[in-house]
Design a protein around this motif. Sequence first.
Motif, PDB file in Angstrom:
ATOM      1  N   ASN A  81     -26.391  -7.836  17.878  1.00 47.98           N
ATOM      2  CA  ASN A  81     -27.011  -6.863  18.605  1.00 47.98           C
ATOM      3  C   ASN A  81     -27.609  -5.894  17.229  1.00 47.98           C
ATOM      4  O   ASN A  81     -27.591  -6.230  16.230  1.00 47.98           O
ATOM      5  N   SER A  82     -28.200  -4.847  17.606  1.00 45.75           N
ATOM      6  CA  SER A  82     -28.731  -4.008  16.510  1.00 45.75           C
ATOM      7  C   SER A  82     -27.789  -3.222  15.721  1.00 45.75           C
ATOM      8  O   SER A  82     -28.112  -2.924  14.617  1.00 45.75           O
ATOM      9  N   LYS A  83     -26.587  -3.445  16.048  1.00 42.80           N
ATOM     10  CA  LYS A  83     -25.502  -2.892  15.246  1.00 42.80           C
ATOM     11  C   LYS A  83     -24.631  -3.987  14.439  1.00 42.80           C
ATOM     12  O   LYS A  83     -23.597  -3.498  13.919  1.00 42.80           O
ATOM     13  N   SER A  84     -25.383  -5.164  14.273  1.00 43.00           N
ATOM     14  CA  SER A  84     -24.601  -6.267  13.671  1.00 43.00           C
ATOM     15  C   SER A  84     -23.403  -6.786  14.380  1.00 43.00           C
ATOM     16  O   SER A  84     -22.618  -7.366  13.607  1.00 43.00           O
ATOM     17  N   GLU A  85     -23.382  -6.475  15.631  1.00 41.94           N
ATOM     18  CA  GLU A  85     -21.912  -6.808  16.273  1.00 41.94           C
ATOM     19  C   GLU A  85     -22.449  -8.104  16.948  1.00 41.94           C
ATOM     20  O   GLU A  85     -23.390  -8.531  17.087  1.00 41.94           O
ATOM     21  N   ILE A  86     -21.347  -9.062  17.059  1.00 44.35           N
ATOM     22  CA  ILE A  86     -21.503 -10.493  17.691  1.00 44.35           C
ATOM     23  C   ILE A  86     -21.288 -10.510  19.018  1.00 44.35           C
ATOM     24  O   ILE A  86     -19.753 -10.126  19.366  1.00 44.35           O
ATOM     25  N   LEU A  87     -21.741 -11.402  19.889  1.00 39.05           N
ATOM     26  CA  LEU A  87     -21.513 -11.540  21.423  1.00 39.05           C
ATOM     27  C   LEU A  87     -20.278 -12.439  21.785  1.00 39.05           C
ATOM     28  O   LEU A  87     -20.597 -13.689  21.190  1.00 39.05           O
ATOM     29  N   PHE A  88     -19.479 -11.934  22.395  1.00 36.32           N
ATOM     30  CA  PHE A  88     -18.258 -12.971  22.690  1.00 36.32           C
ATOM     31  C   PHE A  88     -17.987 -13.195  23.976  1.00 36.32           C
ATOM     32  O   PHE A  88     -18.249 -12.229  24.722  1.00 36.32           O
ATOM     33  N   ILE A  89     -17.465 -14.300  24.613  1.00 34.28           N
ATOM     34  CA  ILE A  89     -16.986 -14.654  25.840  1.00 34.28           C
ATOM     35  C   ILE A  89     -15.717 -14.512  25.805  1.00 34.28           C
ATOM     36  O   ILE A  89     -15.049 -15.312  24.910  1.00 34.28           O
ATOM     37  N   TYR A  90     -14.850 -14.399  26.903  1.00 34.87           N
ATOM     38  CA  TYR A  90     -13.321 -14.793  27.214  1.00 34.87           C
ATOM     39  C   TYR A  90     -13.463 -15.615  28.251  1.00 34.87           C
ATOM     40  O   TYR A  90     -13.784 -15.219  29.468  1.00 34.87           O
ATOM     41  N   ARG A  91     -12.940 -17.031  27.934  1.00 33.64           N
ATOM     42  CA  ARG A  91     -12.668 -17.927  28.956  1.00 33.64           C
ATOM     43  C   ARG A  91     -11.548 -18.763  28.582  1.00 33.64           C
ATOM     44  O   ARG A  91     -11.304 -19.347  27.654  1.00 33.64           O
ATOM     45  N   PHE A  92     -10.691 -19.151  29.891  1.00 33.22           N
ATOM     46  CA  PHE A  92      -9.604 -19.898  29.662  1.00 33.22           C
ATOM     47  C   PHE A  92      -8.697 -19.310  28.380  1.00 33.22           C
ATOM     48  O   PHE A  92      -8.051 -20.302  27.737  1.00 33.22           O
ATOM     49  N   ASP A  93      -8.477 -18.133  28.511  1.00 28.77           N
ATOM     50  CA  ASP A  93      -7.317 -17.350  27.609  1.00 28.77           C
ATOM     51  C   ASP A  93      -7.907 -17.483  26.017  1.00 28.77           C
ATOM     52  O   ASP A  93      -6.969 -17.482  25.232  1.00 28.77           O
ATOM     53  N   CYS A 174     -18.463  -9.422  25.613  1.00 31.07           N
ATOM     54  CA  CYS A 174     -18.494  -8.159  25.070  1.00 31.07           C
ATOM     55  C   CYS A 174     -19.110  -8.558  23.572  1.00 31.07           C
ATOM     56  O   CYS A 174     -18.859  -9.446  22.902  1.00 31.07           O
ATOM     57  N   PHE A 175     -19.918  -7.546  22.992  1.00 33.89           N
ATOM     58  CA  PHE A 175     -20.126  -7.361  21.364  1.00 33.89           C
ATOM     59  C   PHE A 175     -18.888  -6.947  20.657  1.00 33.89           C
ATOM     60  O   PHE A 175     -18.002  -5.972  21.368  1.00 33.89           O
TER      61      PHE A 175
END
Length: 196
Positions: A81-93, A174-175
Amino acid sequence: MMQMYKVFMNDKPIIITESIEESNNFEVYNFDAINFDKLQERLLESSVHGVYLQSSNLAKDWSRFQENFRVIEAAGGKVYNSKSEILFIYRFDKWDLPKGHIEKGEKREVAAVREVEEECGIEGLSVVKRLETTYHAFSYNEELRLKVTYWFEMKTEFEGELIPQTEEGITNVCFKNSLDIDLALKNTYPNIKLLF
């Protein structure tokens, strides 16, 4: 740099290469002598951290390796994103990056964008460049499968609400900033770590 293919099975690497520079305490086998059922059993043992398959012809042996599996192609994104954060998903723990199956006739880059949008409820993605391809071997209904995932770096200015695709088992999206990424990488898959 050493030419090789790195396939994870049971979270342990199978490295197919023509030249072995160091063994990393991995077992070494001649590609021509390997039995894939026994290799899978061996990788289930806690004492085995990974294996090298010594190849005499990497292109030919990689094709032969894939013949032992039903190959499934997927595509996904490492999204900034514009803050240089990276998108993650949480699945299967586990923390993961968004990805999914490539539909018949679909281009890899198009599939990657579509899957990220579907899994995360995000919009406004643009592809920056192609990243490393990852390989994951597993058994499903007594069938050996090889998941080939084509990764793309993406960027977005999206600031709306992220919505996890719960029907795909995703419970959080979340990022993450650099500190949170370090923590997430302690609870993820080896293939995802390769992208960092």
